[in-house]
Design a protein around this motif. Structure first.
Motif, PDB file in Angstrom:
ATOM      1  N   UNK A 136      32.057   9.055  31.946  1.00 49.30           N
ATOM      2  CA  UNK A 136      32.370  10.020  30.886  1.00 49.30           C
ATOM      3  C   UNK A 136      31.238  11.017  30.695  1.00 49.30           C
ATOM      4  N   UNK A 137      29.998  10.556  30.694  1.00 45.16           N
ATOM      5  CA  UNK A 137      28.861  11.466  30.521  1.00 45.16           C
ATOM      6  C   UNK A 137      28.770  12.456  31.669  1.00 45.16           C
ATOM      7  N   UNK A 138      28.992  11.983  32.887  1.00 51.99           N
ATOM      8  CA  UNK A 138      28.941  12.876  34.046  1.00 51.99           C
ATOM      9  C   UNK A 138      30.061  13.914  33.971  1.00 51.99           C
ATOM     10  N   UNK A 139      31.261  13.482  33.590  1.00 48.93           N
ATOM     11  CA  UNK A 139      32.373  14.428  33.478  1.00 48.93           C
ATOM     12  C   UNK A 139      32.115  15.428  32.355  1.00 48.93           C
ATOM     13  N   UNK A 140      31.524  14.992  31.254  1.00 48.97           N
ATOM     14  CA  UNK A 140      31.179  15.917  30.161  1.00 48.97           C
ATOM     15  C   UNK A 140      30.213  16.992  30.632  1.00 48.97           C
ATOM     16  N   UNK A 141      29.204  16.595  31.396  1.00 49.23           N
ATOM     17  CA  UNK A 141      28.240  17.572  31.906  1.00 49.23           C
ATOM     18  C   UNK A 141      28.899  18.553  32.872  1.00 49.23           C
ATOM     19  N   UNK A 142      29.775  18.053  33.714  1.00 45.25           N
ATOM     20  CA  UNK A 142      30.476  18.941  34.637  1.00 45.25           C
ATOM     21  C   UNK A 142      31.362  19.931  33.884  1.00 45.25           C
ATOM     22  N   UNK A 143      32.066  19.470  32.873  1.00 44.57           N
ATOM     23  CA  UNK A 143      32.903  20.373  32.081  1.00 44.57           C
ATOM     24  C   UNK A 143      32.065  21.452  31.411  1.00 44.57           C
ATOM     25  N   UNK A 144      30.924  21.065  30.893  1.00 48.63           N
ATOM     26  CA  UNK A 144      30.028  22.026  30.254  1.00 48.63           C
ATOM     27  C   UNK A 144      29.561  23.070  31.270  1.00 48.63           C
ATOM     28  N   UNK A 145      29.146  22.621  32.449  1.00 48.22           N
ATOM     29  CA  UNK A 145      28.647  23.533  33.477  1.00 48.22           C
ATOM     30  C   UNK A 145      29.755  24.403  34.066  1.00 48.22           C
ATOM     31  N   UNK A 146      30.965  23.906  34.131  1.00 46.63           N
ATOM     32  CA  UNK A 146      32.071  24.704  34.660  1.00 46.63           C
ATOM     33  C   UNK A 146      32.377  25.912  33.787  1.00 46.63           C
ATOM     34  N   UNK A 147      32.021  25.850  32.526  1.00 44.17           N
ATOM     35  CA  UNK A 147      32.235  26.983  31.622  1.00 44.17           C
ATOM     36  C   UNK A 147      31.100  28.002  31.669  1.00 44.17           C
ATOM     37  N   UNK A 148      30.041  27.704  32.390  1.00 41.74           N
ATOM     38  CA  UNK A 148      28.886  28.605  32.484  1.00 41.74           C
ATOM     39  C   UNK A 148      29.195  29.725  33.479  1.00 41.74           C
ATOM     40  N   UNK A 149      29.237  30.948  33.002  1.00 42.85           N
ATOM     41  CA  UNK A 149      29.581  32.089  33.849  1.00 42.85           C
ATOM     42  C   UNK A 149      28.491  32.440  34.868  1.00 42.85           C
ATOM     43  N   UNK A 150      27.298  31.898  34.698  1.00 39.17           N
ATOM     44  CA  UNK A 150      26.192  32.213  35.613  1.00 39.17           C
ATOM     45  C   UNK A 150      26.246  31.411  36.909  1.00 39.17           C
TER      46      UNK A 150
END
Length: 73
Positions: free
Chosen positions: A19-33
């Motif tokens: 769950x923590x790994x998926x949360x981090x990936x979701x957060x990073x997927x929203x990063x436009x940079x």
């Protein structure tokens, strides 16, 4: 096919880690940079983690982490 025997505490720990790994990936997927190619690899990793997560988590938890539909293909 491989099998794995784990106790409830170990299952909970594996669920937490995924769950923590998926949360981090979701957060990073929203990063436009972040570059599109990197995001594609991150999306593939998320999908793999979700497949593992489905094997150990209950239905309610799985619904929270259901992969988003792709906009373009």
């Amino acid at each position: 096919m491989l099998g794995l025997l784990i106790n409830e505490l170990e299952r909970e720990e594996i669920e937490y880690l995924i769950k923590r790994e998926m949360d981090e990936l979701l957060f990073d997927l929203d990063d436009h940079r972040i570059d599109h190619m990197v995001k594609r690899a991150m999306q593939e990793r998320y999908e793999l983690l979700f497949e593992l997560f489905k094997r150990i988590a209950n239905h309610k938890e799985c619904l929270k982490y259901m992969p988003r539909k792709k906009k373009h293909q």
